[in-house]
Design an enzyme around this catalytic site. Structure first.
Site, PDB file in Angstrom:
ATOM      1  N   LEU A   1      40.692  45.713  38.362  1.00  0.00           N
ATOM      2  CA  LEU A   1      41.848  45.250  39.128  1.00  0.00           C
ATOM      3  C   LEU A   1      42.225  46.260  40.204  1.00  0.00           C
ATOM      4  CD1 LEU A   1      44.235  43.708  36.441  1.00  0.00           C
ATOM      5  CD2 LEU A   1      42.621  42.547  37.950  1.00  0.00           C
ATOM      6  N   ARG A   2      42.042  47.549  39.916  1.00  0.00           N
ATOM      7  CA  ARG A   2      42.340  48.591  40.910  1.00  0.00           C
ATOM      8  C   ARG A   2      41.443  48.446  42.127  1.00  0.00           C
ATOM      9  NH1 ARG A   2      39.579  52.904  42.461  1.00  0.00           N
ATOM     10  NH2 ARG A   2      38.077  52.554  40.790  1.00  0.00           N
ATOM     11  N   ARG A   3      40.146  48.318  41.897  1.00  0.00           N
ATOM     12  CA  ARG A   3      39.223  48.160  43.033  1.00  0.00           C
ATOM     13  C   ARG A   3      39.508  46.867  43.790  1.00  0.00           C
ATOM     14  NH1 ARG A   3      34.451  50.250  39.283  1.00  0.00           N
ATOM     15  NH2 ARG A   3      34.409  52.443  39.887  1.00  0.00           N
TER      16      ARG A   3
ATOM     17  N   CYS B   1      44.713  48.010  31.672  1.00  0.00           N
ATOM     18  CA  CYS B   1      43.803  47.255  32.535  1.00  0.00           C
ATOM     19  C   CYS B   1      44.505  46.090  33.218  1.00  0.00           C
ATOM     20  CB  CYS B   1      42.617  46.728  31.712  1.00  0.00           C
ATOM     21  SG  CYS B   1      41.453  48.007  31.231  1.00  0.00           S
TER      22      CYS B   1
ATOM     23  N   LYS C   1      38.062  57.442  31.990  1.00  0.00           N
ATOM     24  CA  LYS C   1      38.882  56.338  32.495  1.00  0.00           C
ATOM     25  C   LYS C   1      38.959  55.176  31.510  1.00  0.00           C
ATOM     26  CE  LYS C   1      35.247  54.125  35.284  1.00  0.00           C
ATOM     27  NZ  LYS C   1      34.892  53.690  36.648  1.00  0.00           N
ATOM     28  N   ASP C   2      38.110  55.186  30.453  1.00  0.00           N
ATOM     29  CA  ASP C   2      38.145  54.124  29.449  1.00  0.00           C
ATOM     30  C   ASP C   2      39.075  54.437  28.286  1.00  0.00           C
ATOM     31  OD1 ASP C   2      36.288  52.589  30.819  1.00  0.00           O
ATOM     32  OD2 ASP C   2      34.570  53.385  29.699  1.00  0.00           O
TER      33      ASP C   2
ATOM     34  N   ARG D   1      31.024  41.674  35.406  1.00  0.00           N
ATOM     35  CA  ARG D   1      30.967  42.604  34.280  1.00  0.00           C
ATOM     36  C   ARG D   1      29.526  43.031  34.049  1.00  0.00           C
ATOM     37  NH1 ARG D   1      34.242  42.344  29.975  1.00  0.00           N
ATOM     38  NH2 ARG D   1      33.063  44.191  29.391  1.00  0.00           N
TER      39      ARG D   1
ATOM     40  N   THR E   1      22.929  46.008  35.608  1.00  0.00           N
ATOM     41  CA  THR E   1      23.237  44.580  35.716  1.00  0.00           C
ATOM     42  C   THR E   1      23.973  44.276  37.014  1.00  0.00           C
ATOM     43  OG1 THR E   1      23.348  44.310  33.319  1.00  0.00           O
ATOM     44  CG2 THR E   1      24.500  42.671  34.653  1.00  0.00           C
ATOM     45  N   ARG E   2      24.948  45.099  37.358  1.00  0.00           N
ATOM     46  CA  ARG E   2      25.742  44.847  38.565  1.00  0.00           C
ATOM     47  C   ARG E   2      24.898  45.030  39.831  1.00  0.00           C
ATOM     48  NH1 ARG E   2      31.735  47.392  37.085  1.00  0.00           N
ATOM     49  NH2 ARG E   2      31.477  47.261  34.842  1.00  0.00           N
TER      50      ARG E   2
END
Length: 317
Positions: free
Chosen positions: A142-144, A254, A95-96, A161, A166-167
């Protein structure tokens, strides 16, 4: 791969070099590819090097990628190393990967795809409905964000980010009430238990390529291409051919909330696609199928159709 192919390969490439980002998930993906290649080539894993390359996307943490240049920020420096001959193949989260690759490079194959769904991680509760009005949800996608706002416009969505650890820490420490992550990434890191719930694709269609590990190399490198072909998953390749053609037809980046998922069903491939406005209030969807030989055409036609029917503000027009 035949014994003859193996012997020719060893005579030309006694050592392969894999380029990858240095995050825990990226390293998991690179080592999975290394293990598969070593088994296919009949060599020890140590004969295949893993080279960590820091990308622009890793260094930019204070703003959304859509504001900094888009998908290529996670692949640019690795692709430069490929073109310079410093590495022989690159491993990415599919996806990247941008829809247009640098001249001389291509996606030579994919590992078998993992679960494509998104996971919701909550500070408290076990479902999206458990979040109170005004709860703060962190995401860099942005999709989520658009799909979340489509279902729960009352929530407050802010930029988050960083890598998976981290998240998760930001939610655990109370900086956010929730975040969303790919279930595949959590599972690969042995952290699937962190998911409070898994979101059905009917409500949260995944990003194009989500759950797939892409392997990129130089077109003019027959030995490396042959090695990758020996481990490539056919059905994942067909699905991603449709999804990436869909994204390319929409000029997806993106900066646009786009979701797409293709699945191989016997001799056919089925594609579902979605384009949303950033706040989720407008959307256009499509679902079509075609023979697997027409996967790219299916994706391109679905993308062209949504480009006509999608709300102009969803496409940034």
């Amino acid at each position: 791969m035949s014994k003859n192919t193996k012997s020719v390969y060893h005579s030309v490439h006694p050592r392969l070099r894999i380029g990858t980002r240095g995050s825990p998930l990226a390293l998991w993906q690179a080592h999975a590819v290394r293990a598969a290649l070593a088994a296919a080539l009949g060599v020890e894993q140590e004969a295949i090097a893993v080279e960590v390359i820091k990308t622009s996307g890793d260094q930019i943490q204070d703003r959304a990628l859509s504001e900094a240049g888009g998908k290529g920020l996670f692949t640019k420096e690795i692709e430069e190393a490929l073109l310079d001959g410093r590495v022989d193949l690159a491993v990415h989260s599919a996806k990247d990967v941008a829809t247009v690759l640098p001249d001389g490079l291509h996606l030579a194959g994919y590992l078998p795809r993992a679960d494509v769904r998104d996971a919701l991680i909550l500070k408290a509760g076990a479902a999206l409905a458990d979040l109170p009005a005004g709860a703060k949800v962190g995401t860099a996608s942005l999709r989520r964000e658009a799909q979340l706002r489509r279902i729960r416009p009352d929530l407050k969505v802010e930029l988050l980010r960083g890598n998976v650890h981290t998240r998760l820490a930001k939610v655990r420490d109370g900086d956010f009430d929730a975040t969303l992550l790919a279930l595949a990434g959590l599972t690969r890191l042995g952290m699937a238990q962190a998911a409070s719930c898994v979101l059905p694709t009917d409500d949260f269609l995944p990003a194009v390529g989500q759950g797939a590990v892409a392997i990129e190399c130089r077109i003019a490198d027959p030995d490396t291409n042959a090695a990758i072909a020996a481990i490539a998953c056919r059905d994942t390749g067909i699905a991603l051919e449709a999804e990436r053609a869909f994204l390319a037809a929409l000029d997806g980046s993106c900066r646009t909330p786009i979701a797409g998922l293709a699945t191989v069903e016997g001799e056919n491939v089925r594609l579902r696609g979605l384009v949303l406005s950033p706040d989720g209030s407008d959307a256009a969807e499509i679902a079509e199928r075609a023979p697997i030989a027409d996967a790219a055409r299916l994706g391109a036609e679905c993308g062209a159709s949504l480009r006509t029917s999608a709300p102009a503000r969803a496409l940034g027009l």
